[in-house]
Design an enzyme around this catalytic site. Structure first.
Site, PDB file in Angstrom:
ATOM      1  CB  THR A 162      20.901  99.188  42.321  1.00 37.76           C
ATOM      2  OG1 THR A 162      20.205  99.628  41.171  1.00 37.76           O
ATOM      3  CG2 THR A 162      21.166 100.377  43.236  1.00 37.76           C
ATOM      4  N   GLY A 246       9.334  98.064  46.243  1.00 38.55           N
ATOM      5  CA  GLY A 246      10.391  98.881  45.633  1.00 38.55           C
ATOM      6  C   GLY A 246       9.819 100.046  44.850  1.00 38.55           C
ATOM      7  N   GLY A 347      16.899 128.247  31.462  1.00 39.66           N
ATOM      8  CA  GLY A 347      17.631 128.591  30.238  1.00 39.66           C
ATOM      9  C   GLY A 347      19.067 128.105  30.296  1.00 39.66           C
ATOM     10  N   GLY A 348      20.005 128.926  29.836  1.00 41.96           N
ATOM     11  CA  GLY A 348      21.412 128.516  29.739  1.00 41.96           C
ATOM     12  C   GLY A 348      21.974 127.986  31.047  1.00 41.96           C
ATOM     13  CD  GLU A 371      13.165  99.343  42.483  1.00 35.45           C
ATOM     14  OE1 GLU A 371      12.103  99.140  43.079  1.00 35.45           O
ATOM     15  OE2 GLU A 371      14.234  99.643  43.053  1.00 35.45           O
TER      16      GLU A 371
HETATM   17  N1  COS Z   1       2.773  90.039  43.545  1.00 36.25           N
HETATM   18  C1  COS Z   1       2.667  88.699  43.684  1.00 36.25           C
HETATM   19  N2  COS Z   1       2.541  87.848  42.620  1.00 36.25           N
HETATM   20  C2  COS Z   1       2.550  88.398  41.407  1.00 36.25           C
HETATM   21  C3  COS Z   1       2.661  89.782  41.191  1.00 36.25           C
HETATM   22  C4  COS Z   1       2.786  90.624  42.335  1.00 36.25           C
HETATM   23  N3  COS Z   1       2.897  91.944  42.200  1.00 36.25           N
HETATM   24  N4  COS Z   1       2.640  90.032  39.853  1.00 36.25           N
HETATM   25  C5  COS Z   1       2.505  88.856  39.250  1.00 36.25           C
HETATM   26  N5  COS Z   1       2.436  87.864  40.168  1.00 36.25           N
HETATM   27  C6  COS Z   1       2.250  86.424  39.928  1.00 36.25           C
HETATM   28  C7  COS Z   1       0.962  86.191  39.149  1.00 36.25           C
HETATM   29  O1  COS Z   1      -0.130  86.041  40.034  1.00 36.25           O
HETATM   30  C8  COS Z   1       1.256  84.906  38.405  1.00 36.25           C
HETATM   31  O2  COS Z   1       1.076  83.809  39.281  1.00 36.25           O
HETATM   32  P1  COS Z   1       0.737  82.311  38.735  1.00 36.25           P
HETATM   33  O3  COS Z   1       2.005  81.730  38.263  1.00 36.25           O
HETATM   34  O4  COS Z   1       0.214  81.610  39.956  1.00 36.25           O
HETATM   35  O5  COS Z   1      -0.293  82.467  37.661  1.00 36.25           O
HETATM   36  C9  COS Z   1       2.752  85.021  38.114  1.00 36.25           C
HETATM   37  O6  COS Z   1       3.278  85.967  39.061  1.00 36.25           O
HETATM   38  C10 COS Z   1       3.038  85.496  36.719  1.00 36.25           C
HETATM   39  O7  COS Z   1       2.370  86.707  36.508  1.00 36.25           O
HETATM   40  P2  COS Z   1       2.068  87.263  35.048  1.00 36.25           P
HETATM   41  O8  COS Z   1       1.387  86.195  34.246  1.00 36.25           O
HETATM   42  O9  COS Z   1       1.409  88.575  35.165  1.00 36.25           O
HETATM   43  O10 COS Z   1       3.563  87.414  34.472  1.00 36.25           O
HETATM   44  P3  COS Z   1       4.104  88.059  33.162  1.00 36.25           P
HETATM   45  O11 COS Z   1       5.208  87.215  32.663  1.00 36.25           O
HETATM   46  O12 COS Z   1       2.990  88.424  32.228  1.00 36.25           O
HETATM   47  O13 COS Z   1       4.825  89.385  33.710  1.00 36.25           O
HETATM   48  C11 COS Z   1       5.004  91.624  34.411  1.00 36.25           C
HETATM   49  C12 COS Z   1       4.210  90.352  34.429  1.00 36.25           C
HETATM   50  C13 COS Z   1       5.298  92.111  33.003  1.00 36.25           C
HETATM   51  C14 COS Z   1       4.140  92.655  35.104  1.00 36.25           C
HETATM   52  C15 COS Z   1       6.316  91.406  35.197  1.00 36.25           C
HETATM   53  O14 COS Z   1       7.172  90.549  34.486  1.00 36.25           O
HETATM   54  C16 COS Z   1       7.070  92.681  35.518  1.00 36.25           C
HETATM   55  O15 COS Z   1       6.745  93.397  36.458  1.00 36.25           O
HETATM   56  N6  COS Z   1       8.126  92.963  34.726  1.00 36.25           N
HETATM   57  C17 COS Z   1       8.994  94.088  35.034  1.00 36.25           C
HETATM   58  C18 COS Z   1      10.149  93.600  35.824  1.00 36.25           C
HETATM   59  C19 COS Z   1      10.871  94.723  36.446  1.00 36.25           C
HETATM   60  O16 COS Z   1      10.298  95.578  37.101  1.00 36.25           O
HETATM   61  N7  COS Z   1      12.184  94.738  36.226  1.00 36.25           N
HETATM   62  C20 COS Z   1      13.017  95.687  36.839  1.00 36.25           C
HETATM   63  C21 COS Z   1      13.922  94.944  37.739  1.00 36.25           C
HETATM   64  S1  COS Z   1      14.540  95.868  39.049  1.00 36.25           S
HETATM   65  S2  COS Z   1      15.688  97.203  38.232  1.00 36.25           S
END
Ligand code: COS
Length: 389
Positions: A162, A246, A347-348, A371
């Protein structure tokens, strides 16, 4: 103290809400349809928003911002998005992804150099996490930053950024140690004017068309060591923590779109006649009005609650991941429901570009995607509830 249901609004809150409402109606409403049509970036109105303090609402005044709280930010963003979600997207990224991230994780020098111009509206900031092959699974990125002495050499392709076509600075997340997976990601502050930063393909989007979105290519970009945000390997946590903030912004945006859809529907249901009566007399319409109103008020509670949780976190350091995810999930699905219903009630004419209702419908969809998709919000909420993370 003024009041807004359960939430104690101060006179300051009321005044920023009013200022945002006036600005949106006076300056944005007359140009919103045109910028949506052309897909041009609305530089003039965004510049004025910067002058009014809307581009760095929570940033302290000494760093160029308005020095207000998260509730003030949410109230202002809601009003802007009620008139035009595209302006809201630009405002949200500047505030919650760019300024907020650097204020939270940056050094004093980084705050001075990057936050001051962006919070004051002199420059636009961007946040770059997504790549062509890494969206929801943000830990699997392919771009690389390789340490070479006192700098990093960055190469790779980022997508769906963005404000990238106009941004002066970007918070970039890229891999410094691929073997460590998400723990090998680091964050950097990028100057878009430096060699090696290439603005790529602009996305032709369904909605929020005036908010410019494009790819960025890094071609041997030299990034000095002092531009790393946080420690090496901390990037993923920074990205996630910043996205928590965000998501509150996107939830506020969704709330604004839902309210605009509702207001248009209410007026139309009161005025439009069919079969010898106002269409609001038909339960097929009036019950939709009831459902929209109820879901919007429930969204408002979740959004303002998330804002208060973020505000408390400034003192306690606690996470507000859950509050942000619930607010974004519910408000974005409400925006989509309300915009969809608004088109149907109209509608339309709801399908025509003569009214902004079809724009609300196109703009609402992105709030369920960017996000963190609705599926990702459900994943975050359920994992936390089940104690799986
Ligand atoms: N704040 C701080 N730390 C965070 C956190 C948060 N909100 N969410 C996760 N973490 C930390 C976890 O504690 C974990 O730490 P450790 O490495 O110490 O274990 C680490 O990050 C990895 O977390 P997790 O195992 O949950 O990661 P995953 O790969 O399973 O992913 C999701 C988690 C799917 C929730 C994450 O990848 C996500 O939010 N994806 C979407 C991304 C997104 O929003 N993209 C849009 C971009 S902007 S347009």
């Amino acid at each position: 103290m003024a009041g807004d249901g359960l939430f104690p609004l101060t006179d300051e809150h009321e005044s920023i809400r009013q200022a945002a409402r006036n600005f949106a109606q006076k300056e944005i409403a007359p140009v919103a349809a045109e910028f949506d049509e052309t897909g041009e970036f609305p530089s003039k109105t965004i510049k004025k928003m910067g002058e009014l303090g809307f581009m760095g609402i929570e940033v302290p005044e000494e760093y160029g911002g308005a020095g207000m709280d998260t509730l003030a930010y949410v109230l202002a963003l809601e009003e802007i998005c009620k008139v035009d979600a595209a302006h809201g997207t630009i405002m949200s990224v500047n505030n919650s992804l760019f300024c907020n991230g650097i204020m939270k994780f940056g050094t004093e020098a980084q705050k001075q150099k990057y936050v001051v111009p962006v919070a004051s509206g002199a420059a636009i900031g961007a946040y770059s996490l997504t790549e062509p092959m890494s969206g929801s699974d943000a830990g699997t990125m392919r771009s690389r930053a390789v340490r070479q002495g006192d700098e990093y050499m960055i190469n790779g392709r980022k997508s769906w950024v963005t404000s990238a076509p106009v941004a002066k600075y970007v918070v970039l997340f890229t891999m410094t140690d691929p073997e460590k997976k998400h723990r090998g990601i680091s964050a950097f502050l990028i100057d878009a004017d430096k060699p090696g930063f290439v603005r790529g393909k602009k996305e032709p989007k369904l909605g929020i068309r005036a908010s410019a979105t494009s790819e960025i290519l890094f071609e041997d970009y030299h990034c000095p060591l002092e531009n790393r945000l946080g420690e090496e390997g901390e990037g993923f946590k920074i990205a996630m923590a910043v996205l928590d903030a965000g998501r509150i912004g996107i939830a506020a945006q969704a709330l604004g779109i839902a309210e605009a859809s509702y207001d248009a529907s209410l007026s139309y249901a009161r005025e439009r006649e069919a079969f010898g009566t106002k269409i609001g007399e038909f339960q097929g319409i009036s019950f939709q009005i009831a459902d929209m109103k109820t879901r919007i008020e429930a969204s408002r509670l979740l959004v303002y609650n998330a804002a208060l949780a973020k505000e408390r976190a400034k003192k306690t350091g606690e996470r507000f991941t859950m509050e942000a995810a619930m607010a974004k999930l519910f408000a974005s699905e409400t925006a989509m429901f309300a915009a969809h219903t608004a088109v149907q009630i109209h509608g339309g004419i709801g399908y025509s570009k003569e009214l902004p209702v079809e724009r609300y419908f196109r703009d609402a969809k992105i709030t369920e995607i960017y996000e963190g998709t609705s599926e990702i919000q459900r994943l975050v909420i359920s994992r936390m509830e089940l104690g799986l993370r």
